[in-house]
Design a protein around this motif. Structure first.
Motif, PDB file in Angstrom:
ATOM      1  N   GLU A   1       0.819  -1.212   0.000  1.00 36.00           N
ATOM      2  CA  GLU A   1       0.000   0.000   0.000  1.00 36.00           C
ATOM      3  C   GLU A   1       0.852   1.262   0.000  1.00 36.00           C
ATOM      4  OE1 GLU A   1      -2.894  -0.059   3.079  1.00 36.00           O
ATOM      5  OE2 GLU A   1      -3.642  -2.014   2.498  1.00 36.00           O
ATOM      6  N   GLY A   2       2.042   1.191   0.534  1.00 39.10           N
ATOM      7  CA  GLY A   2       2.961   2.326   0.542  1.00 39.10           C
ATOM      8  C   GLY A   2       4.258   1.885  -0.081  1.00 39.10           C
ATOM      9  N   GLY A   3       5.291   2.660   0.127  1.00 39.53           N
ATOM     10  CA  GLY A   3       6.598   2.233  -0.337  1.00 39.53           C
ATOM     11  C   GLY A   3       6.963   2.637  -1.747  1.00 39.53           C
ATOM     12  N   TYR A   4       6.096   3.362  -2.433  1.00 35.82           N
ATOM     13  CA  TYR A   4       6.423   3.783  -3.788  1.00 35.82           C
ATOM     14  C   TYR A   4       7.299   5.026  -3.811  1.00 35.82           C
ATOM     15  CZ  TYR A   4       2.912   0.625  -5.651  1.00 35.82           C
ATOM     16  OH  TYR A   4       2.200  -0.483  -5.991  1.00 35.82           O
ATOM     17  N   GLY A   5       7.327   5.764  -2.720  1.00 36.58           N
ATOM     18  CA  GLY A   5       7.983   7.054  -2.684  1.00 36.58           C
ATOM     19  C   GLY A   5       9.444   7.031  -3.068  1.00 36.58           C
ATOM     20  N   LEU A   6      10.223   6.139  -2.477  1.00 37.22           N
ATOM     21  CA  LEU A   6      11.643   6.105  -2.788  1.00 37.22           C
ATOM     22  C   LEU A   6      11.902   5.552  -4.184  1.00 37.22           C
ATOM     23  CD1 LEU A   6      13.178   5.147   0.644  1.00 37.22           C
ATOM     24  CD2 LEU A   6      13.168   7.370  -0.489  1.00 37.22           C
ATOM     25  N   LEU A   7      11.000   4.731  -4.691  1.00 39.03           N
ATOM     26  CA  LEU A   7      11.118   4.297  -6.083  1.00 39.03           C
ATOM     27  C   LEU A   7      10.929   5.492  -7.009  1.00 39.03           C
ATOM     28  CD1 LEU A   7       9.133   0.925  -6.042  1.00 39.03           C
ATOM     29  CD2 LEU A   7      11.613   1.250  -6.131  1.00 39.03           C
ATOM     30  N   LEU A   8       9.997   6.363  -6.659  1.00 41.76           N
ATOM     31  CA  LEU A   8       9.762   7.586  -7.417  1.00 41.76           C
ATOM     32  C   LEU A   8      10.988   8.502  -7.343  1.00 41.76           C
ATOM     33  CD1 LEU A   8       7.683   9.355  -8.972  1.00 41.76           C
ATOM     34  CD2 LEU A   8       7.023  10.277  -6.755  1.00 41.76           C
ATOM     35  N   VAL A   9      11.522   8.692  -6.147  1.00 41.55           N
ATOM     36  CA  VAL A   9      12.713   9.519  -5.976  1.00 41.55           C
ATOM     37  C   VAL A   9      13.863   8.950  -6.809  1.00 41.55           C
ATOM     38  CG1 VAL A   9      14.481  10.266  -4.321  1.00 41.55           C
ATOM     39  CG2 VAL A   9      12.062  10.402  -3.704  1.00 41.55           C
ATOM     40  N   SER A  10      14.043   7.645  -6.752  1.00 43.52           N
ATOM     41  CA  SER A  10      15.107   6.990  -7.504  1.00 43.52           C
ATOM     42  C   SER A  10      14.945   7.176  -9.013  1.00 43.52           C
ATOM     43  CB  SER A  10      15.131   5.504  -7.156  1.00 43.52           C
ATOM     44  OG  SER A  10      16.170   4.856  -7.828  1.00 43.52           O
TER      45      SER A  10
END
Length: 145
Positions: free
Chosen positions: A99-108
Motif C-alpha cells: 500500500e505504501g513504499g512507492y515514494g523512494l522508487l519515485l525519488v530513484s
C-alpha cells in the motif's frame, strides 16, 4: 531614503513542523522557489520534495521537533535535502511495494542520485534532480506534407 536590493541566492532553507500540513507547505514553498529561480519544468523536483517531506513528517517525526528542507540550484540540477531528527530510521526502498513504499522508487526514478547521511541529531535524505530544459522530451509531432 535607503534603497535595498535583494541579492539573488541559489540556496533555499526552510524549517517546518513535522506534520502533514508542514509537508504540504514544504512542497508549496519549494515550488514557489523553483519558479523564482526560473526552473523551466519543476515537476520532478516538486515530486521529490513532496515525497521526502512526507517521509520526514511521517517516518522521521519526533514530537516537538521540526524537519528542514534545503534546496540548492546548480547550473543543470537542483539538490534537495530533507533532514529530520530520527537517525535510527533510515529509508529503504522496497522491492515490491504494498500500500505504501512507492515514494523512494519515485525519488530513484526522478533523481540522478540520492542517499542518506547522518547528522549530529537525526539524518538527511538528499537527492540530485536534473533540471530539464523547456519543452517536453520524447513528445514531438512529425510534420505531414
Amino acid at each position: 531614503m535607503k534603497s535595498e536590493n535583494a541579492t539573488p541566492t541559489s540556496e533555499f532553507v526552510l524549517r517546518l513542523s513535522a506534520t502533514r500540513r508542514g509537508a504540504r507547505l514544504a512542497r508549496l514553498l519549494a515550488v514557489q522557489q523553483l519558479h523564482e529561480w526560473g526552473v523551466p519544468d519543476p515537476d520532478a523536483a516538486e515530486l521529490v520534495v513532496a515525497e521526502l517531506a512526507c517521509n520526514a513528517a511521517t517516518h522521521g517525526r519526533v514530537p516537538g521537533r521540526d524537519f528542514e528542507v534545503r534546496m540548492e540550484r546548480g547550473e543543470d540540477h537542483v539538490r534537495i535535502e530533507v533532514s529530520d531528527t530520527r537517525g535510527e530510521r533510515e529509508p529503504e526502498p522496497v522491492a515490491v511495494p504494498d500500500e505504501g513504499g512507492y515514494g523512494l522508487l519515485l525519488v530513484s526514478a526522478l533523481a540522478t542520485a540520492w542517499g542518506v547521511k547522518a547528522r549530529c541529531v537525526g539524518k538527511t535524505v538528499w537527492a540530485t534532480v536534473p533540471i530539464r530544459r523547456s519543452g517536453r522530451t520524447g513528445c514531438f509531432r512529425r510534420a505531414v506534407r
